[in-house]
Design a protein around this motif. Structure first.
Motif, PDB file in Angstrom:
ATOM      1  N   UNK A  71      23.249  23.872 -28.714  1.00 43.62           N
ATOM      2  CA  UNK A  71      22.603  24.184 -27.443  1.00 43.62           C
ATOM      3  C   UNK A  71      21.115  23.885 -27.525  1.00 43.62           C
ATOM      4  N   UNK A  72      20.528  23.654 -26.361  1.00 41.02           N
ATOM      5  CA  UNK A  72      19.126  23.250 -26.353  1.00 41.02           C
ATOM      6  C   UNK A  72      18.485  23.617 -25.010  1.00 41.02           C
ATOM      7  N   UNK A  73      17.236  23.994 -25.053  1.00 41.75           N
ATOM      8  CA  UNK A  73      16.505  24.355 -23.819  1.00 41.75           C
ATOM      9  C   UNK A  73      15.711  23.161 -23.285  1.00 41.75           C
ATOM     10  N   UNK A  84      12.132  18.376 -23.666  1.00 40.43           N
ATOM     11  CA  UNK A  84      10.856  17.830 -23.217  1.00 40.43           C
ATOM     12  C   UNK A  84       9.991  17.457 -24.416  1.00 40.43           C
ATOM     13  N   UNK A  85       9.918  18.349 -25.361  1.00 38.02           N
ATOM     14  CA  UNK A  85       9.135  18.135 -26.571  1.00 38.02           C
ATOM     15  C   UNK A  85       9.606  16.893 -27.325  1.00 38.02           C
ATOM     16  N   UNK A  86      10.929  16.756 -27.413  1.00 36.53           N
ATOM     17  CA  UNK A  86      11.499  15.642 -28.180  1.00 36.53           C
ATOM     18  C   UNK A  86      11.359  14.295 -27.492  1.00 36.53           C
ATOM     19  N   UNK A  87      11.168  14.322 -26.191  1.00 38.81           N
ATOM     20  CA  UNK A  87      11.210  13.050 -25.459  1.00 38.81           C
ATOM     21  C   UNK A  87       9.908  12.682 -24.765  1.00 38.81           C
ATOM     22  N   UNK A  88       8.980  13.631 -24.727  1.00 36.55           N
ATOM     23  CA  UNK A  88       7.722  13.320 -24.064  1.00 36.55           C
ATOM     24  C   UNK A  88       7.729  13.585 -22.579  1.00 36.55           C
ATOM     25  N   UNK A  89       8.803  14.152 -22.072  1.00 33.21           N
ATOM     26  CA  UNK A  89       8.851  14.524 -20.662  1.00 33.21           C
ATOM     27  C   UNK A  89       8.343  15.947 -20.497  1.00 33.21           C
ATOM     28  N   UNK A  90       8.319  16.452 -19.261  1.00 34.89           N
ATOM     29  CA  UNK A  90       7.989  17.858 -19.039  1.00 34.89           C
ATOM     30  C   UNK A  90       9.287  18.628 -18.817  1.00 34.89           C
ATOM     31  N   UNK A  91       9.277  19.920 -19.087  1.00 35.83           N
ATOM     32  CA  UNK A  91      10.499  20.709 -18.921  1.00 35.83           C
ATOM     33  C   UNK A  91      11.058  20.634 -17.493  1.00 35.83           C
ATOM     34  N   UNK A 107      12.849  17.413 -16.951  1.00 32.28           N
ATOM     35  CA  UNK A 107      14.136  17.448 -17.631  1.00 32.28           C
ATOM     36  C   UNK A 107      15.168  18.165 -16.759  1.00 32.28           C
ATOM     37  N   UNK A 108      14.806  19.326 -16.282  1.00 32.19           N
ATOM     38  CA  UNK A 108      15.759  20.099 -15.467  1.00 32.19           C
ATOM     39  C   UNK A 108      16.120  19.351 -14.187  1.00 32.19           C
ATOM     40  N   UNK A 109      15.110  18.799 -13.554  1.00 37.27           N
ATOM     41  CA  UNK A 109      15.325  17.995 -12.351  1.00 37.27           C
ATOM     42  C   UNK A 109      16.311  16.861 -12.593  1.00 37.27           C
ATOM     43  N   UNK A 110      16.078  16.155 -13.678  1.00 35.23           N
ATOM     44  CA  UNK A 110      16.920  14.998 -13.977  1.00 35.23           C
ATOM     45  C   UNK A 110      18.370  15.424 -14.172  1.00 35.23           C
ATOM     46  N   UNK A 146      24.107  16.322 -11.676  1.00 28.97           N
ATOM     47  CA  UNK A 146      25.075  17.382 -11.446  1.00 28.97           C
ATOM     48  C   UNK A 146      25.500  18.128 -12.698  1.00 28.97           C
ATOM     49  N   UNK A 147      24.655  18.148 -13.715  1.00 29.68           N
ATOM     50  CA  UNK A 147      24.970  18.981 -14.869  1.00 29.68           C
ATOM     51  C   UNK A 147      24.079  20.222 -14.864  1.00 29.68           C
ATOM     52  N   UNK A 148      24.694  21.377 -15.038  1.00 24.10           N
ATOM     53  CA  UNK A 148      23.942  22.623 -14.956  1.00 24.10           C
ATOM     54  C   UNK A 148      24.037  23.426 -16.239  1.00 24.10           C
ATOM     55  N   UNK A 149      22.912  23.920 -16.672  1.00 27.12           N
ATOM     56  CA  UNK A 149      22.862  24.708 -17.895  1.00 27.12           C
ATOM     57  C   UNK A 149      22.941  26.195 -17.590  1.00 27.12           C
TER      58      UNK A 149
END
Ligand SMILES: NC(=O)c1ccc[n+]([C@@H]2O[C@H](COP(=O)([O-])OP(=O)(O)OC[C@H]3O[C@@H](n4cnc5c(N)ncnc54)[C@H](O)[C@@H]3O)[C@@H](O)[C@H]2O)c1
Ligand SMILES: NC(=O)c1ccc[n+]([C@@H]2O[C@H](COP(=O)([O-])OP(=O)(O)OC[C@H]3O[C@@H](n4cnc5c(N)ncnc54)[C@H](O)[C@@H]3O)[C@@H](O)[C@H]2O)c1
Lengths: 216, 216
Positions: free
Chosen positions: B32-34, B39-46, B49-52, B57-60
DNA sequence: TTAACGTCGTGATTTTTGTAACAACGTTAA
DNA sequence: TTAACGTTGTTACAAAAATCACGACGTTAA
């Protein structure tokens, strides 16, 4: 240079593409060119072309369009450094070799001046007139040659370590061909070039084309 | 797939980056991952990430975050084809060789299944178990293997001609390493990977870092 | 039981990027 | 002389992308 402040990144990318094609036009002895021709050659729109030139403060004539030579120079004044920038290439494998062959001599203001590798058969050799050093000498050579830009073409497992060493030695810009996100201070500019991602993306969009055709 | 309609290109690119890192996490037995970790691993913002993930259509869960396996599958369902997509590589020089070494076996759903070259010493040979054909056989092989994606790694002077032949044979997506703009029908998806442009861009932005430091 | 916490999902807003529209201006030709 | 033409420079507008702000909802611990 007052304009240089807030030019969009996309504009920088396009300017470089324009220049590539303008250099070709120069080869063909063309002296003037219209925005719609540049657009055609580069895949941009004519308006975009004109606006991009506006941003760097180069102005054409509504009669003859843009002067090829002057435009190349204006773009150069904007994107290039005054002196030639030296570049280091780390990892002289298949990929590194291809990069070296291809890049060297293509641009006046960019020159690969140092190679680095760990393989003893490569260290000490000279390719295209450029010496290959052991990675231990990264700090020494980078400093001595005043290199700020590096190309990373080492295996995935060594890329992070190599990148850190480069940054420590003074590198502020990296083209990274290893398929990992380099974890570096935010002021270092990194351009990632993972091939798998490129192919995946093309595979995705190529499919949509096929889908569309099926619907017709 | 109803969501598939209007996902931004930038999101596609990020999804592929997320997946690359998620596959690493899976290797490390993480389940599992937050969003902030991704974001940290990819250079994006959290948030990004959630938006994408929302878009595909995947929900955590707000407690455990995202399930690594499920997420990899969801991204896969979205960006991959159902079957493996075959890929052709044209130009088996230094660059082509590096691409082949690197790409092969990295992704379940993408496989290079045909090489093409004009060099008689390469035609007929087998690399990584893949046969190298003469370019005359492009139509035949592309059709027979149902290949839609091609990688162009031939010299600049031959790239346009090669690309046209590929498209004529049914290719709808191209990763182009030659430093030219390919002139092709607009429905063909082309991803350009000119190294000179990449280095130029990095050289430009690397300088701004240096400038900034001078001001301090 | 309830309050504090951390994370997700998402509407609202801002920033960035691209597009459209048009005035200004030589040139050409009537 | 004047009207039509083609191109540039620029302002206004639209679309795309990123960011902010906050409600919802388990979990934890008082
Ligand atoms: N992104 C892409 O497009 C792409 C394409 C091909 C390869 N790659 C990546 O680039 C890497 C190199 O590819 P290749 O085909 O040239 O591989 P290669 O094995 O032919 O070359 C790797 C070179 O790096 C050297 N090296 C290893 N560790 C080093 C270190 N710590 N410091 C300096 N040099 C070191 C090796 O001696 C070798 O010369 C691959 O492992 C892959 O990760 C990326
Ligand atoms: N964009 C980049 O990052 C980058 C980097 C290096 C090279 N390149 C480009 O890719 C090209 C290949 O680079 P390389 O170092 O591998 O060069 P190379 O000379 O080693 O390889 C080129 C290969 O293409 C083959 N070829 C030539 N004409 C062909 C044709 N019409 N059809 C099929 N195959 C043909 C040759 O036989 C050779 O095997 C270079 O010319 C350069 O333009 C791009």
């Amino acid at each position: 240079m007052k304009t240089k402040a807030n030019i969009p990144e996309k504009t920088i990318e396009r300017l470089l593409i324009y220049r590539r094609e303008l250099l070709n036009l120069k080869q063909e002895m063309k002296t003037a060119v219209f925005s719609h021709q540049i657009a055609q050659l580069t895949g941009a729109t004519p308006v975009q072309v004109r606006r991009d030139f506006m941003q760097i403060g180069y102005f054409g004539s509504s009669v003859h369009g843009y002067n090829v030579d002057e435009l190349i120079n204006s773009i150069g004044e904007f994107v290039d450094d005054v002196q030639t920038q030296n570049v280091a290439l780390v990892g002289v494998g298949h990929l590194g070799r291809a990069i070296l062959d291809y890049l060297q001599g293509r641009r006046e203001k960019l020159k690969i001046t140092a190679l680095f590798d760990v393989d003893p058969t490569k260290v000490g050799s000279v390719l295209h007139g450029i010496r290959c050093y052991p990675t231990e000498q990264i700090p020494e050579i980078i400093t001595h040659e005043n290199i700020k830009v590096a190309i990373v073409a080492v295996p995935e497992s060594n890329a992070q370590e190599v990148a850190e060493r480069l940054v420590w030695a003074g590198i502020t810009g990296i083209v990274n061909y290893a398929p990992i996100k380099l974890n570096l201070p935010p002021e270092v500019y990194v351009e990632n070039r993972d091939m798998v991602l490129a192919v995946e993306k093309v595979a995705f969009y190529s499919r949509r084309v096929n889908k569309k055709e099926e619907l017709l």
